[in-house]
Design an enzyme around this catalytic site. Sequence first.
Site, PDB file in Angstrom:
ATOM      1  N   SER A  23     -22.846 -22.455-152.925  1.00  0.00           N
ATOM      2  CA  SER A  23     -23.611 -22.561-151.677  1.00  0.00           C
ATOM      3  C   SER A  23     -24.275 -21.238-151.319  1.00  0.00           C
ATOM      4  O   SER A  23     -23.764 -20.166-151.662  1.00  0.00           O
ATOM      5  CB  SER A  23     -22.673 -22.959-150.525  1.00  0.00           C
ATOM      6  OG  SER A  23     -22.539 -24.341-150.441  1.00  0.00           O
ATOM      7  N   PRO A  24     -25.380 -21.311-150.605  1.00  0.00           N
ATOM      8  CA  PRO A  24     -25.989 -20.084-150.078  1.00  0.00           C
ATOM      9  C   PRO A  24     -25.016 -19.393-149.117  1.00  0.00           C
ATOM     10  O   PRO A  24     -24.516 -20.037-148.194  1.00  0.00           O
ATOM     11  CB  PRO A  24     -27.227 -20.589-149.332  1.00  0.00           C
ATOM     12  CG  PRO A  24     -27.440 -21.991-149.799  1.00  0.00           C
ATOM     13  CD  PRO A  24     -26.114 -22.521-150.190  1.00  0.00           C
ATOM     14  N   TYR A 183     -30.094 -23.226-137.027  1.00  0.00           N
ATOM     15  CA  TYR A 183     -31.234 -22.358-137.215  1.00  0.00           C
ATOM     16  C   TYR A 183     -32.517 -23.107-136.846  1.00  0.00           C
ATOM     17  O   TYR A 183     -32.465 -24.243-136.380  1.00  0.00           O
ATOM     18  CB  TYR A 183     -31.228 -21.776-138.632  1.00  0.00           C
ATOM     19  CG  TYR A 183     -29.995 -20.923-138.870  1.00  0.00           C
ATOM     20  CD1 TYR A 183     -29.726 -19.840-138.039  1.00  0.00           C
ATOM     21  CD2 TYR A 183     -29.075 -21.230-139.861  1.00  0.00           C
ATOM     22  CE1 TYR A 183     -28.581 -19.067-138.204  1.00  0.00           C
ATOM     23  CE2 TYR A 183     -27.926 -20.469-140.040  1.00  0.00           C
ATOM     24  CZ  TYR A 183     -27.685 -19.391-139.206  1.00  0.00           C
ATOM     25  OH  TYR A 183     -26.546 -18.642-139.360  1.00  0.00           O
ATOM     26  N   ARG A 325     -16.794 -20.438-149.431  1.00  0.00           N
ATOM     27  CA  ARG A 325     -15.712 -19.453-149.304  1.00  0.00           C
ATOM     28  C   ARG A 325     -14.775 -19.455-150.504  1.00  0.00           C
ATOM     29  O   ARG A 325     -14.273 -18.405-150.906  1.00  0.00           O
ATOM     30  CB  ARG A 325     -14.939 -19.708-148.011  1.00  0.00           C
ATOM     31  CG  ARG A 325     -15.799 -19.476-146.774  1.00  0.00           C
ATOM     32  CD  ARG A 325     -15.055 -19.705-145.483  1.00  0.00           C
ATOM     33  NE  ARG A 325     -15.998 -19.801-144.380  1.00  0.00           N
ATOM     34  CZ  ARG A 325     -15.648 -19.895-143.106  1.00  0.00           C
ATOM     35  NH1 ARG A 325     -14.371 -19.920-142.769  1.00  0.00           N
ATOM     36  NH2 ARG A 325     -16.564 -19.970-142.162  1.00  0.00           N
TER      37      ARG A 325
END
Length: 358
Positions: A23-24, A183, A325
């Site tokens: 993931s980013p 965002y 993570r």
Amino acid sequence: MASKLFSLLQIKSIILKNRIVISPMCQYSAEDGFANHWHLVHLGARAIGGAGLIIQEATAVSPEGRITPEDLGIWKDEHIEKYKEITTFIMQENAVPGIQLAHAGRKASTSAPWQERRKLTEAENGWQTVAPSAIPYYDNDAHPPREMSIADIKKVIADFKAATKRAHNACYKVLEIHAAHGYLIHQFLSPLCNKRTDEYGGSFENRIRLLIEILDAVKSEWPNDLPLFVRISGTDWAAGGWEVEDSVKLAKLLKEKGVDVIDCSSGGAVHFQNIPTAPNYQVPISERIKKETGIHTGAVGLITEAHQAEEILEKDKADLVFFARESLRDPNLALNFAHELKANVIWPKQYERAQLED
């Protein structure tokens, strides 16, 4: 039985060697948007570690679109050179390099997490943030966003278009539009953040308009044979906000417009969200979108074990599994999962001896 996690997946012209996606993940380690050795090693290590697709962190399409002053950017041609070095290395390791294009909107101009994540003033290298409506994330925010004009909106669309051209020139093979986590694009989608009364606010069709216009602009620069992802927050986890039903409806439209994968996350729009955090807590979003629309989906969130990821795919709840993570904890996550699942994968020759038991 062969592992589904380590099966091939072809999306347009790209073949992923497995279903593991990094993931980013923001590193907050750039200067003026430029990548450096940290980003090369961070992303390169996960390619060495066996993941099929490595998606670079939220990369700002404009300086004011950064979350922090230390975010990566792709608003000028000079950024491309280092990105080419990164994509070249990732491809040398038989992985696919991806990039996530983003604009933080009202969540921009903050300090890094290890600096207490607070709004920055202009004297602290911060800037005036923008949003669909002049509503701050926190009620007591001393630096609320400015409501965007139509000219502001058109600039954002143009910035995404220009960033897409640079991303292609930098040899990324997957492009993801960041429309999640509170965002800018998500701020337009969510009725909790978007109180506009013009063509970009109010109805579902108006609130998705910015995303659709950005998508059209991106598609004008992105090759038709390369995959296009959109990351969404499947639900706001807050009353009166964006719901899973909205995500299903949106996913149907995105599929019709040529999007290949919906990256299914959640939350981030408002501070009063109530997220029922637990292993696999977002997987039902991925499963529902996949089953009701037929589009490829990616599952993400508290997925930490090989058999857990395998089961998600075996039960057809997603086509890809994204790791964030857990990948920070273990850059060699894919190689270790292959070892655990007894999957026959090609290891980097420098690491081959690690396949043998001590």
